[in-house]
Write a protein that holds these residues in place. Sequence first.
Motif, PDB file in Angstrom:
ATOM      1  N   UNK A  68     -49.239 -43.479  22.242  1.00 42.86           N
ATOM      2  CA  UNK A  68     -49.889 -42.170  22.163  1.00 42.86           C
ATOM      3  C   UNK A  68     -48.878 -41.142  21.692  1.00 42.86           C
ATOM      4  N   UNK A  69     -49.297 -40.305  20.767  1.00 46.21           N
ATOM      5  CA  UNK A  69     -48.424 -39.313  20.166  1.00 46.21           C
ATOM      6  C   UNK A  69     -49.004 -37.921  20.412  1.00 46.21           C
ATOM      7  N   UNK A  70     -48.160 -37.000  20.853  1.00 44.81           N
ATOM      8  CA  UNK A  70     -48.601 -35.639  21.132  1.00 44.81           C
ATOM      9  C   UNK A  70     -47.658 -34.669  20.432  1.00 44.81           C
ATOM     10  N   UNK A  71     -48.223 -33.896  19.503  1.00 42.00           N
ATOM     11  CA  UNK A  71     -47.438 -32.930  18.750  1.00 42.00           C
ATOM     12  C   UNK A  71     -47.445 -31.577  19.439  1.00 42.00           C
ATOM     13  N   UNK A  72     -46.353 -30.848  19.251  1.00 42.62           N
ATOM     14  CA  UNK A  72     -46.236 -29.473  19.741  1.00 42.62           C
ATOM     15  C   UNK A  72     -45.385 -28.673  18.775  1.00 42.62           C
ATOM     16  N   UNK A  73     -45.475 -27.362  18.899  1.00 41.60           N
ATOM     17  CA  UNK A  73     -44.582 -26.511  18.141  1.00 41.60           C
ATOM     18  C   UNK A  73     -45.203 -25.756  16.994  1.00 41.60           C
ATOM     19  N   UNK A  74     -46.465 -26.029  16.702  1.00 45.39           N
ATOM     20  CA  UNK A  74     -47.105 -25.295  15.620  1.00 45.39           C
ATOM     21  C   UNK A  74     -47.358 -23.849  16.001  1.00 45.39           C
ATOM     22  N   UNK A  75     -47.754 -23.078  15.013  1.00 49.57           N
ATOM     23  CA  UNK A  75     -48.048 -21.678  15.273  1.00 49.57           C
ATOM     24  C   UNK A  75     -48.116 -20.874  14.011  1.00 49.57           C
ATOM     25  N   UNK A  76     -48.092 -19.564  14.183  1.00 45.08           N
ATOM     26  CA  UNK A  76     -48.145 -18.628  13.065  1.00 45.08           C
ATOM     27  C   UNK A  76     -46.751 -18.059  12.834  1.00 45.08           C
ATOM     28  N   UNK A  77     -46.314 -18.105  11.592  1.00 44.81           N
ATOM     29  CA  UNK A  77     -44.985 -17.607  11.255  1.00 44.81           C
ATOM     30  C   UNK A  77     -45.042 -16.920   9.898  1.00 44.81           C
ATOM     31  N   UNK A  78     -44.171 -15.972   9.705  1.00 46.37           N
ATOM     32  CA  UNK A  78     -44.114 -15.306   8.408  1.00 46.37           C
ATOM     33  C   UNK A  78     -43.366 -16.161   7.397  1.00 46.37           C
TER      34      UNK A  78
END
Length: 124
Positions: free
Chosen positions: A3-13
């Motif tokens: 099982x793989x769980x991604x994190x760290x995405x978001x909105x950036x300039x």
Amino acid sequence: QVQLVENGGGLVQAGGSLRLSCAASGRTFSSYTMGWFRQAPGKEREFVAGISWSSGSTAYADSVKGRFTISRDNAKNTVYLQMNRLKAEDTAGYYCAARSGGRLTIRQREYDYWGQGTQVTVSS
């Protein structure tokens, strides 16, 4: 099963940085080739970066070379994607993938397990 769980995405300039992480379950993480792929709206999913089980080999899409860096920490069962100098065209859902056995490859059909993805949005 992995099982793989991604994190760290978001909105950036544009011009900014993000670091994605992908945590894997299972005892054999260190034997897996790992990859990052992305899919933008209306486009096919594409290879971004990959790393061999030993970190001895890495591969990058031409569009991210020199800006993105893939790494892994087998003790933490985690693979990372450091993304610098982000551009609006990097906006996409980013997916972590694992390949059991075999060499590093950019072909997504050769990866066995996939995460749910994390969204990266770069504003211009």
